[in-house]
Design an enzyme around this catalytic site. Structure first.
Site, PDB file in Angstrom:
ATOM      1  N   GLN A 115       0.830  -1.195   0.000  1.00 13.00           N
ATOM      2  CA  GLN A 115       0.000   0.000   0.000  1.00 13.00           C
ATOM      3  C   GLN A 115       0.871   1.253   0.000  1.00 13.00           C
ATOM      4  O   GLN A 115       0.391   2.327  -0.328  1.00 13.00           O
ATOM      5  CB  GLN A 115      -0.898   0.019   1.248  1.00 13.00           C
ATOM      6  CG  GLN A 115      -1.979  -1.041   1.264  1.00 13.00           C
ATOM      7  CD  GLN A 115      -2.670  -1.147   2.605  1.00 13.00           C
ATOM      8  OE1 GLN A 115      -2.540  -2.155   3.285  1.00 13.00           O
ATOM      9  NE2 GLN A 115      -3.406  -0.130   3.014  1.00 13.00           N
ATOM     10  N   GLU A 162       0.035  -2.078   4.630  1.00  9.13           N
ATOM     11  CA  GLU A 162       0.355  -0.670   4.873  1.00  9.13           C
ATOM     12  C   GLU A 162       1.809  -0.553   5.315  1.00  9.13           C
ATOM     13  O   GLU A 162       2.574   0.221   4.752  1.00  9.13           O
ATOM     14  CB  GLU A 162      -0.576  -0.054   5.923  1.00  9.13           C
ATOM     15  CG  GLU A 162      -0.213   1.410   6.172  1.00  9.13           C
ATOM     16  CD  GLU A 162      -1.119   2.167   7.140  1.00  9.13           C
ATOM     17  OE1 GLU A 162      -2.267   1.776   7.315  1.00  9.13           O
ATOM     18  OE2 GLU A 162      -0.640   3.169   7.691  1.00  9.13           O
ATOM     19  N   ARG A 174      -6.745   6.107  17.287  1.00 10.26           N
ATOM     20  CA  ARG A 174      -8.014   5.952  16.558  1.00 10.26           C
ATOM     21  C   ARG A 174      -9.053   5.248  17.436  1.00 10.26           C
ATOM     22  O   ARG A 174     -10.233   5.552  17.365  1.00 10.26           O
ATOM     23  CB  ARG A 174      -7.818   5.231  15.221  1.00 10.26           C
ATOM     24  CG  ARG A 174      -9.062   5.300  14.344  1.00 10.26           C
ATOM     25  CD  ARG A 174      -8.842   4.827  12.914  1.00 10.26           C
ATOM     26  NE  ARG A 174      -8.213   5.805  12.054  1.00 10.26           N
ATOM     27  CZ  ARG A 174      -8.828   6.857  11.508  1.00 10.26           C
ATOM     28  NH1 ARG A 174     -10.124   7.062  11.716  1.00 10.26           N
ATOM     29  NH2 ARG A 174      -8.180   7.711  10.769  1.00 10.26           N
ATOM     30  N   PHE A 179      -8.731   0.182  11.818  1.00  9.83           N
ATOM     31  CA  PHE A 179      -7.521   0.700  12.457  1.00  9.83           C
ATOM     32  C   PHE A 179      -7.733   1.087  13.920  1.00  9.83           C
ATOM     33  O   PHE A 179      -7.459   2.207  14.333  1.00  9.83           O
ATOM     34  CB  PHE A 179      -7.058   1.918  11.637  1.00  9.83           C
ATOM     35  CG  PHE A 179      -5.594   2.253  11.712  1.00  9.83           C
ATOM     36  CD1 PHE A 179      -4.635   1.473  11.092  1.00  9.83           C
ATOM     37  CD2 PHE A 179      -5.163   3.406  12.376  1.00  9.83           C
ATOM     38  CE1 PHE A 179      -3.284   1.825  11.133  1.00  9.83           C
ATOM     39  CE2 PHE A 179      -3.814   3.761  12.425  1.00  9.83           C
ATOM     40  CZ  PHE A 179      -2.874   2.967  11.795  1.00  9.83           C
ATOM     41  N   ALA A 230      -6.265   4.655   5.630  1.00 15.34           N
ATOM     42  CA  ALA A 230      -7.114   5.561   6.383  1.00 15.34           C
ATOM     43  C   ALA A 230      -8.300   6.058   5.544  1.00 15.34           C
ATOM     44  O   ALA A 230      -8.820   7.150   5.787  1.00 15.34           O
ATOM     45  CB  ALA A 230      -6.306   6.746   6.947  1.00 15.34           C
ATOM     46  N   GLU A 268     -13.444   2.469   5.047  1.00 18.03           N
ATOM     47  CA  GLU A 268     -13.519   1.833   6.355  1.00 18.03           C
ATOM     48  C   GLU A 268     -14.837   1.967   7.106  1.00 18.03           C
ATOM     49  O   GLU A 268     -15.272   1.016   7.751  1.00 18.03           O
ATOM     50  CB  GLU A 268     -12.390   2.374   7.244  1.00 18.03           C
ATOM     51  CG  GLU A 268     -11.021   2.078   6.680  1.00 18.03           C
ATOM     52  CD  GLU A 268      -9.925   2.740   7.479  1.00 18.03           C
ATOM     53  OE1 GLU A 268      -9.755   3.962   7.369  1.00 18.03           O
ATOM     54  OE2 GLU A 268      -9.250   2.028   8.229  1.00 18.03           O
TER      55      GLU A 268
HETATM   56  N1  LUZ Z   1      -3.237   4.204   8.807  1.00 14.07           N
HETATM   57  C1  LUZ Z   1      -2.514   5.162   9.409  1.00 14.07           C
HETATM   58  C2  LUZ Z   1      -4.557   4.144   8.933  1.00 14.07           C
HETATM   59  O1  LUZ Z   1      -1.302   5.164   9.287  1.00 14.07           O
HETATM   60  N2  LUZ Z   1      -3.137   6.092  10.126  1.00 14.07           N
HETATM   61  C3  LUZ Z   1      -4.467   6.109  10.306  1.00 14.07           C
HETATM   62  O2  LUZ Z   1      -4.999   6.968  10.973  1.00 14.07           O
HETATM   63  C4  LUZ Z   1      -5.218   5.092   9.694  1.00 14.07           C
HETATM   64  N3  LUZ Z   1      -6.532   5.033   9.869  1.00 14.07           N
HETATM   65  C5  LUZ Z   1      -7.196   4.065   9.302  1.00 14.07           C
HETATM   66  C6  LUZ Z   1      -6.539   3.126   8.545  1.00 14.07           C
HETATM   67  N4  LUZ Z   1      -5.239   3.164   8.369  1.00 14.07           N
HETATM   68 MO1  MOS Z   2      -5.278   1.144   6.657  1.00  8.50          MO
HETATM   69  S1  MOS Z   2      -6.164  -0.097   8.001  1.00  8.50           S
HETATM   70  O1  MOS Z   2      -4.028   0.454   5.825  1.00  8.50           O
HETATM   71  O2  MOS Z   2      -6.410   1.972   5.845  1.00  8.50           O
END
Ligand code: LUZ
Ligand code: MOS
Length: 766
Positions: free
Chosen positions: A193, A228, A306, A340, A505, A709
């Site tokens: 990602q 990610e 989060r 997340f 995110a 999400e």
């Molecule tokens: N990834 C991240 C995420 O690095 N920061 C975030 O706030 C986040 N939120 C949702 C999914 N991935």
């Molecule tokens: Mo994130 S959980 O890679 O949007």
């Protein structure tokens, strides 16, 4: 112009993934040798049997790393190859290379540890907390005075809620191909990602400057957060192999290796306390979240906030105190997963409301309705809520579902069916959009208009099946006034757009779409200025649409030129047909010392109502209907958004009810293949009825809203709908708030074999 839509190629099975790419000559295949238990030490490796298998076999260990043996980002606590000690089962100890994949795997299986000894392992986050083993300091958010408010409450209930982790099950497992480069660096194709993140880690591991490492991501077969941060280690292993051998190296994990050695959604164990007045208004809420962070920090410090930001769910609570602990255990480092940390937080507040509704003798739907966020309510981190759609989506959902007639019908069903009971739950959502780490809210785009009028778009966004490429193509096509089919979205490369953030995110289209729109608008303005000068017309009178140039006061006169002809002339006229643009989400600020600020560009709202039928003899259940009203903003691509809403809901429902990610007390993952790890499928899913509420959102590109999400949270209704049916079957039944609600658990609760004492005991990882 010819169609080049990725999604059509994808539907036809013609798109290629890492393992489908043509293999370069001289390719070596990689496999990994990993740790056999949750915690232990070793003196060395016996490679004799592995090396004797074939002359192509090479084994690389930490000693072969030219740069730093380190994958960590927030905290430098994660070696790429274990040295002397391992901290979780499946930790990589050695990289094995060979001329074929099966040979590499056989060689890995032939490696033996020398002088190995197990060490005591901790799998329960509460045990880690009790021992003071926290990865970073806890974080606490406070608003009002919860302690004082509890004293004034009509009712105070407290309890515990546990949620298990979740395996991503991206269809394409982790993988990368690394090629040595004649500059002395490496080029990689990586299923990530975040190509820039991979670039940085590879450069660090090889001891190279970032400009000698190029990373390309064409697409992924799903990611869901699992790629990610955690694609980096696999790419860096391939890069190490390529660097050491000066041959191309491919790594592509087997499903079992992937499930064993990669991070998942964090298991949480939490304590809550909630206080309400006699009308059922929440006055105070407190919670402690014991996050099972696993053996290394990974993204845990971004995930905890989060959870805290979503501690109040879709409700207004005037007095709040919530604390998150990053508990270090001997399990795989848990990582980003769609939501997340948000889903874990939502489950706790919903559990608290469920318990409060029972104590008050109030309809749980009514209790939720009374506490929904309203316009101007200030969150417990000091952010005023604007454009609140909590009540609107809730009421629309209830109306669509025919509540309370539906409730009455369920009661009638339950009265007349002794061996089958129905249940119902609502799940309102309010989810903040922006990376919780403020610096991550930035992105770039580079657009080339080629001199035949076709368009190429590069951004930092990666395509993982979520449709961001379709949205980008539409945004750019609109900005240039050409058809979507004239726009190609390029694969994501660190050499075209640099220093990008992972696509995560839910912000992929928001951030990269805005950057692409800015770059396209820049080129459009150059073209219009050129046309106005060469045709001697007022630039304000000219527009581009449908692939044509018009002089707008006299549209009846027809187009002046085609877009392609205009571009050809502009090229002749030496106009720059390329543009780069940068976007940083405006208006964000946050003070970590006071835990106050505006961490999100906006929130996404919505509500789901779900019904279920439980077979009370067998413990089996079937979800019947899910009605969702979801806030999409003005949808850029309604089919893509519908797919995201339905898919996220399925994934959330899987987490809440079906998927059983369990570790034994030795830290062994009990279901580590797809024959034993159950996933939602078409039979599992209820009938879906989705309404997209399309209110313009001035805070995001083209008035849209992020979609990836937030709808996952609707799945949490699955747990509470089953609980509702169970209480119809066994009035007064006491339930532990322990997610997932598997059939096995339902049967145990119905027969009394499962005593609702909570999942502490031997169930590690909860
Ligand atoms: N990834 C991240 C995420 O690095 N920061 C975030 O706030 C986040 N939120 C949702 C999914 N991935
Ligand atoms: Mo994130 S959980 O890679 O949007």
């Amino acid at each position: 112009m010819k169609h080049n839509f990725d999604f059509i190629q994808n539907l036809l099975g013609r798109t290629v993934y890492i393992d489908d790419l043509p293999e370069p000559a001289n390719l070596l295949h990689a496999a990994v040798f990993t740790s056999p238990s949750a915690h232990g030490s070793f003196a060395g490796l016996d490679l004799s049997a592995a090396l004797a298998l074939d002359p192509t076999v090479r084994v690389l260990t930490a000693a072969d790393i030219p740069g730093q043996n380190q994958l960590g980002t927030a905290v430098l606590d994660e070696p790429m190859l274990a040295e002397g000690v391992w901290h979780f089962r499946g930790q990589v100890i050695a990289l094995v290379l060979a001329g074929s994949r099966s040979l590499a795997r056989r060689a890995a299986a032939a490696i033996k540890l020398v002088g190995a000894a197990d060490r005591p392992a901790v799998t329960d986050p509460r045990v880690a907390f009790a021992r003071g083993d926290l990865i970073l300091k806890p974080r606490t958010q406070r608003w009002g005075d919860s302690a004082a408010a509890f004293a004034l409450c009509h009712l105070v209930v407290s309890g515990r809620a546990d949620s298990a982790g979740q395996e991503h099950v991206y269809l394409e497992t982790q993988g990368a191909i690394a090629l040595p480069d004649d500059s002395g660096g490496v080029r990689l194709m990586s299923g990530t990602q975040g190509p820039s993140g991979v670039q940085k880690i590879v450069a660090r591991v090889l001891g190279l400057p970032m400009n000698l490492v190029e990373v390309e991501t064409r697409r992924m077969g799903g990611a869901f957060g699992g790629k990610e941060d955690q694609a980096s280690g696999w790419a860096a292993l391939a890069a190490l192999g390529a660097f050491a051998t000066q041959r191309p190296v491919k790594i592509y994990l087997s499903r079992r290796d992937d499930m064993t050695s990669t991070g998942k959604r964090h298991p949480y164990s939490s304590d809550f306390r909630i206080g309400l007045d006699k009308d059922g208004k929440i006055l105070a809420f407190e919670a402690d979240y014991y996050q099972n962070s696993g053996a290394a920090c990974d993204l845990s410090p971004a995930i905890i906030p989060r959870t805290l930001f979503h501690a109040a769910g879709a409700y207004h609570i005037p007095n709040v105190r919530v604390t998150g602990y990053l508990c270090r255990t001997n399990l795989v480092p848990f990582t980003a997963f769609r939501g997340f940390g948000g889903p874990q937080g939502f489950f706790v507040i919903e559990a608290a409301l469920d318990k409060a509704a029972a104590a008050l003798g109030l309809d749980p739907v009514e209790l939720r309705r009374r506490n929904l966020l309203r316009e101007g309510d200030v969150s417990h981190y000091g952010m005023p809520h604007e454009g609140v759609l909590a009540t609107e989506t809730f009421e629309r959902c209830l109306a669509r579902a025919g509540y309370p007639e539906r409730r009455a019908a369920i009661q009638e069903y339950n009265r007349t069916n002794p061996a089958s009971k129905r249940g119902l739950a609502v799940m309102p959502v309010c989810f903040g959009i922006s990376f919780t780490k403020m610096m991550m809210n930035q992105g770039g785009a580079l657009i080339h208009v080629y001199n035949d009028g076709s368009v190429g778009v590069s951004t930092g966004a990666t395509e993982m099946g979520q449709g961001v490429s379709r949205k980008l193509a539409l945004i750019v096509a609109r900005a240039l006034g050409v058809s979507q089919t004239a726009v190609r979205v390029e694969s994501t490369r660190t050499t075209t757009v640099a220093n990008t953030m992972p696509t995560a995110a839910s912000t992929g289209a928001d951030i990269n779409g805005m950057a692409a729109q800015l770059a396209a608008t820049e080129i459009r303005q150059r073209l219009l200025a050129f046309a106005a000068a060469s045709l001697q017309l007022d630039p304000a009178s000219l527009t581009l649409r449908d692939g044509q140039l018009f002089a707008d006061p006299e549209p009846a006169a027809g187009p002046l030129l085609s877009f392609a002809a205009l571009v050809a002339k502009a090229y002749e006229g030496r106009v720059d047909l390329s543009a780069h643009a940068f976007f940083a989400t405006p208006g964000l600020h946050y003070d970590l010392a006071t835990e106050r600020g505006c961490p999100f560009a906006y929130h996404v709202y919505g509500c789901a109502l779900l019904t279920v039928t439980v077979d009370t003899l067998r413990g089996r259940y079937q979800f019947d209907d899910a009605i969702m009203v979801h806030d999409t903003g003005v949808s850029i691509d309604p089919l893509v958004d519908l797919g995201q809403i339905e898919g996220a809901f399925a994934q959330g429902l899987g987490w809440a009810a079906l998927e059983d990610l369990r570790f034994d007390d030795k830290g062994r993952l009990l279901a580590d293949t797809l024959s034993t790890y159950k996933l939602p499928d078409g039979h599992f899913m209820p009938r879906l009825d989705v309404e997209m509420l399309q209110r313009p959102n001035p805070k995001a590109v083209a008035n849209s809203k992020a979609v990836g999400e937030p709808p996952l949270m609707y799945g949490i209704a699955g747990w509470f709908a089953i609980a509702d049916a169970l209480r119809a079957a066994r009035p007064g039944l006491e339930l532990a708030y322990d997610l997932p609600m598997t059939c096995e658990k339902v049967l145990g609760l119905l027969t009394g074999d499962l005593v609702p004492a909570g999942p502490s005991g031997g169930e590690a990882g909860r």
